[in-house]
Design an enzyme around this catalytic site. Structure first.
Site, PDB file in Angstrom:
ATOM      1  N   THR A  88      88.568  20.671   5.630  1.00 26.88           N
ATOM      2  CA  THR A  88      89.518  21.624   6.215  1.00 26.88           C
ATOM      3  C   THR A  88      88.807  22.474   7.261  1.00 26.88           C
ATOM      4  O   THR A  88      87.746  23.050   6.982  1.00 26.88           O
ATOM      5  CB  THR A  88      90.107  22.520   5.106  1.00 26.88           C
ATOM      6  OG1 THR A  88      90.674  21.669   4.120  1.00 26.88           O
ATOM      7  CG2 THR A  88      91.168  23.462   5.650  1.00 26.88           C
ATOM      8  N   CYS A  90      57.844  28.424   8.424  1.00 27.66           N
ATOM      9  CA  CYS A  90      57.561  28.463   7.000  1.00 27.66           C
ATOM     10  C   CYS A  90      58.271  27.296   6.336  1.00 27.66           C
ATOM     11  O   CYS A  90      59.487  27.181   6.419  1.00 27.66           O
ATOM     12  CB  CYS A  90      58.083  29.777   6.447  1.00 27.66           C
ATOM     13  SG  CYS A  90      57.222  30.271   4.997  1.00 27.66           S
TER      14      CYS A  90
END
Ligand SMILES: Cc1ncc(COP(=O)(O)O)c(C=O)c1O
Length: 365
Positions: free
Chosen positions: A225, A307
């Protein structure tokens, strides 16, 4: 998010919050808002409305284009660059790792400034090349890549081409990109729209395998949707930020930085760059440490290490540009927006000077 995007989000969520696939009045209101947003995006890119597929952002768009296309091709070659976003490089790694299959992935290196040469990409295309993927502007350096030239060359050769235009949207003319490309990815949160929404422009006649089969929304190209409020907010943000007007501020910042900290070097400064990005390094200072110090002073900047799994790795983009891991780790990226003015640039340079003195003092000299 731009105020007009927030206002549009709220208004559409309130007044057109239905499911655009439902045929009742609430669904029809949502369908109208969705069609309206699609028309605006199509107009902006200069394509027909049916070419626009809304997605959850650049990552999904890149994956739909690459996997949706390559999954239905016979094994062959893929040409891309070493400075692509992980949402291009990681899927390509999969093809590289397919057992003893004859898939070959060629990743072109940029020059020291961060620009990839169009000739080098085109020279890597062979008879068996199934797809070329290149970004229009790099997300770390801001350096503009020759995506339109590469797309034109691919089209001449009949090779499918995908352009990651996430960083180019609003900052470069995107029409030459869609002219020759088969797939062009974009994302809303780079232009003042909401995060978690973006899209893919698909050339007429190009079929993609459905990656997440479902209800067949977006003409069976992306099921689920549609997030109509976010899509409408994206359309409302499109073209609203004048990024060209931001580049004098970026240039002013870099000039002040080099005046106050002469050892600072601007990465990619000699190349054509999008107007809002500044990537620089200050030898002897760790980008991550500077980032944390700046954060305490209220500045949100990025550093040249990513990271992942708890490890700090130097950025693959900077490494591809030929930097050493130490150089890459000393880099800092600053992005300017329409909310900034020269006093912000001055304040940031002043803070960088303070951070440099403080860190030097802590090291004892
Ligand atoms: C060049 C590039 N491609 C793709 C993406 C992923 O977009 P999103 O965050 O919308 O998934 C980004 C995000 O920073 C990007 O800079």
């Amino acid at each position: 998010m731009l105020p007009e995007a927030i206002a549009t989000y709220a208004a559409v969520a309130k007044e057109a919050g239905g499911n655009p696939s439902s045929i009742h009045w609430a669904g029809r209101a949502a369908r109208r808002a969705l069609d309206d947003a699609r028309d605006k995006v199509a107009d902006y890119f200069g394509v027909e409305a049916g070419a626009v597929v809304f997605t959850s952002g650049g990552t999904e768009s890149n994956n739909i284009a690459l996997q949706g296309w390559l999954n239905q091709q016979p094994p062959g070659g893929i040409v891309s660059t070493r400075i692509e976003h992980p949402s291009v490089l990681r899927p390509l790694e999969r093809w590289q790792q397919i057992g003893d299959s004859p898939w070959r992935v060629t990743l072109i290196k940029p020059n020291r400034g961060g620009a990839v040469a169009a000739d080098a990409v085109v020279a890597a295309i062979g008879e068996e090349t199934r797809m070329v993927s290149i970004m229009a502007a790099n997300n770390e350096s801001g350096v503009i890549q020759p995506a339109a030239q590469v797309a034109a060359a691919c089209r001449e050769r009949g090779v499918a081409v995908h352009i990651d235009a996430v960083q180019a949207l609003g900052k470069l003319d995107v029409r030459p990109l869609v002219q020759h490309a088969d797939f062009v990815s974009f994302s809303a949160h780079k232009i003042g729209g909401p995060a978690g929404v973006g899209g893919l422009i698909i050339r007429r006649g190009r079929q993609l395998q459905e990656l997440a089969p479902g209800g067949g929304q977006e003409r069976k190209r992306r099921s689920g949707t549609e997030n109509v409020a976010a899509i409408s907010a994206f359309a409302a943000a499109l073209g609203k930020i004048d990024f060209a007007a931001i580049s004098p501020l970026r240039d002013y910042f870099e000039q002040q930085l080099q005046q106050r900290i002469p050892q600072a070097s601007i990465i990619g400064g000699e190349c054509d760059r999008v107007g809002n990005t500044s990537l620089f390094s200050i030898p002897g200072l760790e980008g991550e440490t500077v980032l944390m110090q700046l954060d305490l002073a209220g500045f949100a900047v990025a550093s040249g290490s990513a990271c992942s799994s708890g490890q700090r790795r130097p950025s693959h983009v900077l490494m591809a540009m030929g930097m050493s891991p130490t150089e890459a780790r000393s880099s800092i990226r600053v992005s300017f927006g329409p909310e900034h003015d020269p006093s912000d640039a001055d304040a940031l340079v002043a803070e960088l000077c303070r951070v440099q003195s403080r860190l030097r003092a802590m090291r004892g000299g």
